[in-house]
Design a protein around this motif. Structure first.
Motif, mmCIF file in Angstrom:
data_model
loop_
_atom_site.group_PDB
_atom_site.id
_atom_site.type_symbol
_atom_site.label_atom_id
_atom_site.label_comp_id
_atom_site.label_asym_id
_atom_site.label_seq_id
_atom_site.Cartn_x
_atom_site.Cartn_y
_atom_site.Cartn_z
ATOM 1 N N ASP A 39 0.833 -1.187 0.000
ATOM 2 C CA ASP A 39 0.000 0.000 0.000
ATOM 3 C C ASP A 39 0.876 1.249 0.000
ATOM 4 O OD1 ASP A 39 -1.641 2.198 1.496
ATOM 5 O OD2 ASP A 39 -3.086 0.727 0.783
ATOM 6 N N GLN B 134 0.526 4.026 1.372
ATOM 7 C CA GLN B 134 0.636 4.684 2.665
ATOM 8 C C GLN B 134 1.735 4.071 3.518
ATOM 9 O OE1 GLN B 134 -3.057 5.639 4.755
ATOM 10 N NE2 GLN B 134 -4.180 4.857 3.002
ATOM 11 N N GLU C 168 -5.799 -2.359 12.689
ATOM 12 C CA GLU C 168 -6.283 -1.059 12.242
ATOM 13 C C GLU C 168 -5.429 -0.487 11.112
ATOM 14 O OE1 GLU C 168 -9.039 0.662 13.066
ATOM 15 O OE2 GLU C 168 -9.613 -1.167 14.136
ATOM 16 N N HIS C 169 -4.346 -1.154 10.775
ATOM 17 C CA HIS C 169 -3.458 -0.650 9.719
ATOM 18 C C HIS C 169 -4.241 -0.566 8.412
ATOM 19 C CE1 HIS C 169 -0.162 -0.356 6.882
ATOM 20 N NE2 HIS C 169 0.657 -0.107 7.888
ATOM 21 N N PRO C 170 -4.070 0.517 7.657
ATOM 22 C CA PRO C 170 -4.840 0.674 6.406
ATOM 23 C C PRO C 170 -4.685 -0.484 5.429
ATOM 24 C CG PRO C 170 -3.721 2.725 6.978
ATOM 25 C CD PRO C 170 -3.235 1.696 7.946
ATOM 26 N N THR C 171 -3.496 -1.064 5.345
ATOM 27 C CA THR C 171 -3.286 -2.173 4.413
ATOM 28 C C THR C 171 -4.053 -3.413 4.869
ATOM 29 O OG1 THR C 171 -1.138 -1.337 3.737
ATOM 30 C CG2 THR C 171 -1.550 -3.677 3.356
ATOM 31 N N ARG D 159 -6.767 -3.415 6.732
ATOM 32 C CA ARG D 159 -8.200 -3.119 6.561
ATOM 33 C C ARG D 159 -8.613 -3.197 5.087
ATOM 34 N NH1 ARG D 159 -10.788 -0.380 10.789
ATOM 35 N NH2 ARG D 159 -11.990 0.836 9.285
ATOM 36 N N LYS D 160 -7.707 -2.834 4.210
ATOM 37 C CA LYS D 160 -8.037 -2.811 2.784
ATOM 38 C C LYS D 160 -8.021 -4.201 2.157
ATOM 39 C CE LYS D 160 -6.588 -0.689 -1.608
ATOM 40 N NZ LYS D 160 -5.664 0.286 -2.243
#
Length: 273
Positions: free
Chosen positions: A3, A5, A143-146, A148-149
């Motif tokens: 990701d 981010q 909770e890390h964006p990767t 979650r995605k």
């Protein structure tokens, strides 16, 4: 690929003059992603316990068999590997995606050596992702964006803790850390655990304990079978249960006697009902 981010440059913090756990393990299994300082530690370890290289390869082989089992026979399509080492032959995503090209693998690590090598390896793999996250904090990791995605937590996930939890001190409460993963994955998911083992029968000599716990980098905490088994409370153990890693559904007959050192790692696969 990873990701955007989470793109950083961990290579800048790699110190070739200090030994590193991931590189030492790589040296023990005969890999090439290590420095002389790591090989020096390896050589000291092997001089005092020559079978440590065999044990390292046993752990690696256990990881491969478990991955094939879950991908091919249990239909798991999502994997979260919280103990990735340096790139080797048959990494988790390679084994998984031979069985199912659409399966998703997410690696989580903080070691700059592992991060640098991992991101280079995965740059062109759109089903595999690498995040910088500390496995000791499952709440923050999930909770890390990767995460979650790319991980659908309404569907089963296989979480790998192969050699990770042994680096958590009793003060950090490793059982609670593993429970944090169990609580966050859905029914039908799996926890894969491999951990350094203290057999309490005298075979784990004070000298061997000193090698592991007081080497230049520290190679983890050895725990009893009961302690390791307690991390999987509430889960259903897949046969053959918690056993020496080399005994978890071996690929064939054992052709030579094992050194007692090779019994110093236990492994298990457990399903969340």
């Amino acid at each position: 690929m990873s990701d955007p981010q989470d793109q950083r440059n961990p290579a800048s913090s790699i110190d070739p003059n200090r030994p590193n756990v991931a590189r030492i393990f790589n040296a023990l299994i005969g890999g090439k992603d290590n420095y002389q300082v790591d090989r020096d530690v390896r050589d000291k370890l092997l001089k005092r316990a020559p079978a440590l290289g065999d044990l390292a390869r046993d752990v690696r082989a256990f990881a491969g068999r478990v991955t094939r089992f879950l991908a091919a026979h249990r239909g798991v399509q999502q994997f979260l590997d919280c103990a990735p080492g340096l790139p080797n032959t048959d990494n988790t995503h390679e084994i998984v995606q031979r069985e199912n090209r659409e399966a998703t693998v997410v690696y989580a690590a903080t070691d700059p050596v592992v991060l640098a090598h991992g991101r280079a390896l995965l740059a062109e793999n759109d089903q595999t992702h690498f995040v910088e996250a500390d496995f000791r904090n499952p709440e923050r990791l999930f909770e890390h964006p990767t995460i979650r995605k790319f991980l659908d937590l309404s569907e089963p996930v296989a979480v790998f803790h192969i050699g990770s939890v042994q680096y958590v001190s009793d003060a950090r409460n490793p059982k609670d850390i593993v429970a944090g993963y169990i609580d966050r994955i859905p029914s039908g998911s799996y926890i894969v655990l491999a951990h350094a083992y203290d057999p309490e029968d005298g075979s784990f000599t004070p000298e061997l304990r000193e090698i592991y716990q007081n080497s230049e980098v520290g190679l983890g905490h050895f725990r009893t079978r009961a302690e390791i088994l307690s991390y999987l409370d509430g889960l259903e153990l897949v046969e053959p249960g918690l056993v020496a890693v080399s005994d978890w559904w071996p690929d064939g007959p054992r052709l030579k006697p094992q050194d007692p050192v090779q019994r110093l790692a236990l492994g298990a696969v457990a399903r969340k009902p």
